[in-house]
Design a protein around this motif. Structure first.
Motif, PDB file in Angstrom:
ATOM      1  N   ASN A  48      -7.228   6.692 -22.826  1.00  0.00           N
ATOM      2  CA  ASN A  48      -6.521   7.805 -23.445  1.00  0.00           C
ATOM      3  C   ASN A  48      -5.048   7.760 -23.089  1.00  0.00           C
ATOM      4  O   ASN A  48      -4.693   7.557 -21.924  1.00  0.00           O
ATOM      5  CB  ASN A  48      -7.123   9.138 -23.004  1.00  0.00           C
ATOM      6  N   SER A  49      -4.199   7.977 -24.085  1.00  0.00           N
ATOM      7  CA  SER A  49      -2.751   7.875 -23.885  1.00  0.00           C
ATOM      8  C   SER A  49      -2.081   9.218 -23.681  1.00  0.00           C
ATOM      9  O   SER A  49      -0.872   9.276 -23.476  1.00  0.00           O
ATOM     10  CB  SER A  49      -2.113   7.168 -25.092  1.00  0.00           C
ATOM     11  N   VAL A  50      -2.847  10.313 -23.766  1.00  0.00           N
ATOM     12  CA  VAL A  50      -2.251  11.641 -23.645  1.00  0.00           C
ATOM     13  C   VAL A  50      -3.130  12.533 -22.766  1.00  0.00           C
ATOM     14  O   VAL A  50      -4.295  12.232 -22.511  1.00  0.00           O
ATOM     15  CB  VAL A  50      -2.079  12.321 -25.031  1.00  0.00           C
ATOM     16  N   GLU A  51      -2.541  13.641 -22.317  1.00  0.00           N
ATOM     17  CA  GLU A  51      -3.322  14.709 -21.702  1.00  0.00           C
ATOM     18  C   GLU A  51      -3.283  15.892 -22.655  1.00  0.00           C
ATOM     19  O   GLU A  51      -2.209  16.315 -23.108  1.00  0.00           O
ATOM     20  CB  GLU A  51      -2.740  15.119 -20.345  1.00  0.00           C
ATOM     21  N   ASP A  52      -4.457  16.426 -23.003  1.00  0.00           N
ATOM     22  CA  ASP A  52      -4.512  17.549 -23.925  1.00  0.00           C
ATOM     23  C   ASP A  52      -5.719  18.421 -23.594  1.00  0.00           C
ATOM     24  O   ASP A  52      -6.364  18.245 -22.563  1.00  0.00           O
ATOM     25  CB  ASP A  52      -4.549  17.073 -25.380  1.00  0.00           C
ATOM     26  N   GLU A  53      -6.021  19.364 -24.470  1.00  0.00           N
ATOM     27  CA  GLU A  53      -7.114  20.295 -24.208  1.00  0.00           C
ATOM     28  C   GLU A  53      -8.448  19.583 -24.036  1.00  0.00           C
ATOM     29  O   GLU A  53      -9.318  20.045 -23.288  1.00  0.00           O
ATOM     30  CB  GLU A  53      -7.231  21.314 -25.348  1.00  0.00           C
ATOM     31  N   PHE A  54      -8.623  18.451 -24.722  1.00  0.00           N
ATOM     32  CA  PHE A  54      -9.889  17.735 -24.649  1.00  0.00           C
ATOM     33  C   PHE A  54     -10.029  16.985 -23.321  1.00  0.00           C
ATOM     34  O   PHE A  54     -11.080  17.034 -22.677  1.00  0.00           O
ATOM     35  CB  PHE A  54     -10.006  16.771 -25.828  1.00  0.00           C
ATOM     36  N   SER A  59     -10.304  13.441 -27.946  1.00  0.00           N
ATOM     37  CA  SER A  59      -8.853  13.563 -28.026  1.00  0.00           C
ATOM     38  C   SER A  59      -8.263  12.642 -29.099  1.00  0.00           C
ATOM     39  O   SER A  59      -8.702  11.493 -29.250  1.00  0.00           O
ATOM     40  CB  SER A  59      -8.227  13.220 -26.671  1.00  0.00           C
ATOM     41  N   PRO A  60      -7.266  13.120 -29.844  1.00  0.00           N
ATOM     42  CA  PRO A  60      -6.566  12.240 -30.804  1.00  0.00           C
ATOM     43  C   PRO A  60      -5.889  11.058 -30.122  1.00  0.00           C
ATOM     44  O   PRO A  60      -5.577  10.058 -30.774  1.00  0.00           O
ATOM     45  CB  PRO A  60      -5.529  13.169 -31.447  1.00  0.00           C
ATOM     46  N   GLY A  61      -5.654  11.164 -28.812  1.00  0.00           N
ATOM     47  CA  GLY A  61      -5.022  10.072 -28.091  1.00  0.00           C
ATOM     48  C   GLY A  61      -5.989   9.026 -27.568  1.00  0.00           C
ATOM     49  O   GLY A  61      -5.579   8.088 -26.881  1.00  0.00           O
ATOM     50  N   TYR A  62      -7.270   9.173 -27.883  1.00  0.00           N
ATOM     51  CA  TYR A  62      -8.288   8.235 -27.400  1.00  0.00           C
ATOM     52  C   TYR A  62      -8.234   6.945 -28.211  1.00  0.00           C
ATOM     53  O   TYR A  62      -8.196   6.971 -29.444  1.00  0.00           O
ATOM     54  CB  TYR A  62      -9.666   8.871 -27.515  1.00  0.00           C
ATOM     55  N   HIS A  63      -8.231   5.815 -27.524  1.00  0.00           N
ATOM     56  CA  HIS A  63      -8.184   4.509 -28.175  1.00  0.00           C
ATOM     57  C   HIS A  63      -9.345   3.648 -27.701  1.00  0.00           C
ATOM     58  O   HIS A  63      -9.762   3.735 -26.548  1.00  0.00           O
ATOM     59  CB  HIS A  63      -6.878   3.783 -27.865  1.00  0.00           C
ATOM     60  N   ILE A  64      -9.837   2.819 -28.598  1.00  0.00           N
ATOM     61  CA  ILE A  64     -10.896   1.880 -28.263  1.00  0.00           C
ATOM     62  C   ILE A  64     -10.330   0.468 -28.318  1.00  0.00           C
ATOM     63  O   ILE A  64      -9.694   0.082 -29.307  1.00  0.00           O
ATOM     64  CB  ILE A  64     -12.090   2.006 -29.228  1.00  0.00           C
ATOM     65  N   LEU A  65     -10.538  -0.277 -27.257  1.00  0.00           N
ATOM     66  CA  LEU A  65     -10.089  -1.662 -27.196  1.00  0.00           C
ATOM     67  C   LEU A  65     -10.680  -2.438 -28.366  1.00  0.00           C
ATOM     68  O   LEU A  65     -11.887  -2.411 -28.601  1.00  0.00           O
ATOM     69  CB  LEU A  65     -10.537  -2.277 -25.861  1.00  0.00           C
ATOM     70  N   GLY A  66      -9.812  -3.105 -29.124  1.00  0.00           N
ATOM     71  CA  GLY A  66     -10.260  -3.862 -30.280  1.00  0.00           C
ATOM     72  C   GLY A  66     -10.188  -3.093 -31.577  1.00  0.00           C
ATOM     73  O   GLY A  66     -10.290  -3.681 -32.659  1.00  0.00           O
ATOM     74  N   GLU A  67     -10.017  -1.768 -31.496  1.00  0.00           N
ATOM     75  CA  GLU A  67      -9.867  -0.965 -32.716  1.00  0.00           C
ATOM     76  C   GLU A  67      -8.400  -0.635 -32.928  1.00  0.00           C
ATOM     77  O   GLU A  67      -7.695  -1.301 -33.681  1.00  0.00           O
ATOM     78  CB  GLU A  67     -10.693   0.319 -32.635  1.00  0.00           C
ATOM     79  N   GLN A  68      -7.880   0.363 -32.226  1.00  0.00           N
ATOM     80  CA  GLN A  68      -6.466   0.724 -32.389  1.00  0.00           C
ATOM     81  C   GLN A  68      -5.539  -0.271 -31.699  1.00  0.00           C
ATOM     82  O   GLN A  68      -4.368  -0.381 -32.060  1.00  0.00           O
ATOM     83  CB  GLN A  68      -6.210   2.125 -31.837  1.00  0.00           C
ATOM     84  N   VAL A  69      -6.041  -0.978 -30.684  1.00  0.00           N
ATOM     85  CA  VAL A  69      -5.244  -1.973 -29.960  1.00  0.00           C
ATOM     86  C   VAL A  69      -5.985  -3.307 -29.961  1.00  0.00           C
ATOM     87  O   VAL A  69      -7.211  -3.345 -30.062  1.00  0.00           O
ATOM     88  CB  VAL A  69      -4.962  -1.524 -28.503  1.00  0.00           C
ATOM     89  N   ARG A  70      -5.238  -4.386 -29.852  1.00  0.00           N
ATOM     90  CA  ARG A  70      -5.851  -5.714 -29.853  1.00  0.00           C
ATOM     91  C   ARG A  70      -6.788  -5.865 -28.659  1.00  0.00           C
ATOM     92  O   ARG A  70      -6.499  -5.407 -27.564  1.00  0.00           O
ATOM     93  CB  ARG A  70      -4.754  -6.783 -29.824  1.00  0.00           C
ATOM     94  N   GLY A  71      -7.911  -6.550 -28.912  1.00  0.00           N
ATOM     95  CA  GLY A  71      -8.980  -6.576 -27.928  1.00  0.00           C
ATOM     96  C   GLY A  71      -9.208  -7.890 -27.224  1.00  0.00           C
ATOM     97  O   GLY A  71      -8.280  -8.678 -27.013  1.00  0.00           O
ATOM     98  N   GLY A  72     -10.473  -8.129 -26.893  1.00  0.00           N
ATOM     99  CA  GLY A  72     -10.852  -9.222 -26.015  1.00  0.00           C
ATOM    100  C   GLY A  72     -11.321 -10.487 -26.693  1.00  0.00           C
ATOM    101  O   GLY A  72     -11.784 -11.406 -26.009  1.00  0.00           O
TER     102      GLY A  72
END
Length: 342
Positions: free
Chosen positions: A92-98, A107-120
């Motif tokens: 997660n890239s942010v701190e928010d209510e979630f 959280s809208p700031g949640y990222h999955i390796l290989g989805e929003q960012v390049r993976g393995g």
């Protein structure tokens, strides 16, 4: 370095095994030499693309990473070069209510390796240091990589979202996929009676080996009717349906009054037509779920390292044969995960 990448969205034909720029870890990040990376259906969906998904090209997927620490970014402590590690695919890239209430994957700031960012699916990957977890010295890299995303997903889905209780019954629709193979094991570990719908006798045998109590071959019966027959028309407490359009109507028939249907995927398609009368007349809860927290990851890896949950591997292949691996997965004939080694 080499990566299994694509320069445009599409089918397996867009996949290339090619050279991409080397990576350098930023502050708080770690460079990992990838020793094994498992495939997920998520990799197929990302490669195909969907409206609103905007990725810098080329992109490469890969959420399940096991490897060796090869570089430390500024400010990183607690890890040494050469450490054997696995990676929590969610960050997660942010701190928010979630995040403040422990619901990081909402959280809208949640990222999955290989989805929003390049993976393995490359020789190296850069990840946040907080995402690392040490792996046992006596475990091989493919066995460590194979169960990560799917076990994390199945754990949150059943334990936190469906709130599975001892003595309840669970129906898992489909036996061969990674999430379902772990859902069978987690449900048994939680003290549930587990029914499984399998596509053929080979997958049925695999489900039984994982501990399923009752396995139904969908090629030989109307499985929702069979479930009702076996439960004296009651149905099951929880249905795990990650198939989607092709099965959700049958799942709604098979679930008990007041039961829960949990959904983390849609391998047969995202658009489904349902009879809303089932929802209110049976008081069914349709529950969505995805991924989990770093604490969930620690809990599931502890169970994996202790042997209470077992990785299910269909095949191990070289990264350079990745296109062929995707073709195998898209046919849906495998039981368990396909793991690629750079």
């Amino acid at each position: 370095m080499k990566a299994l990448c694509f320069h445009e969205h599409g089918g397996p034909e867009v996949i290339r095994y090619c050279d991409v720029p080397d990576l350098q870890p930023a502050p708080g990040e770690v460079l990992i030499q990838v020793k094994a990376c498992a495939l997920n259906h998520l990799d197929i969906w990302v490669r195909r693309g969907w409206p609103g998904l905007k990725l810098p090209m080329p992109h490469w997927g890969g959420s399940d990473v096991a490897g060796i620490v090869a570089g430390l970014g500024p400010g990183v402590t607690g890890w040494s070069l050469g450490s054997r590690v696995v990676v929590d695919p969610g960050s997660n890239s942010v701190e928010d209510e979630f995040t403040r209430r422990g619901e990081h994957s909402l959280s809208p700031g949640y990222h999955i390796l290989g989805e929003q960012v390049r993976g393995g699916l490359a020789e190296y990957v850069v990840v946040p240091a907080e995402s690392l977890m040490a792996m046992p010295q006596d475990m091989d890299f493919p066995s460590a990589a194979a169960p990560l995303l799917v076990t994390l997903t199945a754990w949150r889905m059943l334990i936190h979202r469906a709130k599975l209780r001892v003595g309840e019954s669970v129906l898992v629709v489909g036996a061969g996929g990674g999430v379902n193979s772990m859902a069978i094991q987690i449900a048994k570990l939680a003290g549930a009676t587990v029914y499984v719908v399998a596509g053929n006798e080979e997958k049925a045998a695999g489900a039984r080996e994982l501990g399923a109590d009752i396995v139904l071959d969908r090629s030989k019966c109307d499985w929702e009717r069979e479930v009702l027959k076996l439960t004296d028309k009651r149905g099951v407490d929880v249905v795990v349906d990650n198939v989607g359009a092709a099965t959700i109507h049958k799942s709604m028939r098979a679930v008990a009054r007041g039961g829960r249907i949990v959904i983390v995927g849609n391998t047969s398609g995202p658009q489904a037509e349902i009879d809303i009368r089932f929802i209110f007349s049976k008081q069914i809860s349709l529950i969505g779920s995805t991924m989990g927290t770093h604490q969930d990851f620690r809990e599931v890896t502890s169970l994996l390292w202790a042997g209470k949950l077992k990785p299910v591997i269909h095949r191990i292949m070289p990264l350079k044969e990745g296109r062929r691996a995707f073709e195998i997965m898209e046919k849906g004939d495998q039981f368990g995960k396909i793991v690629l080694e750079p």
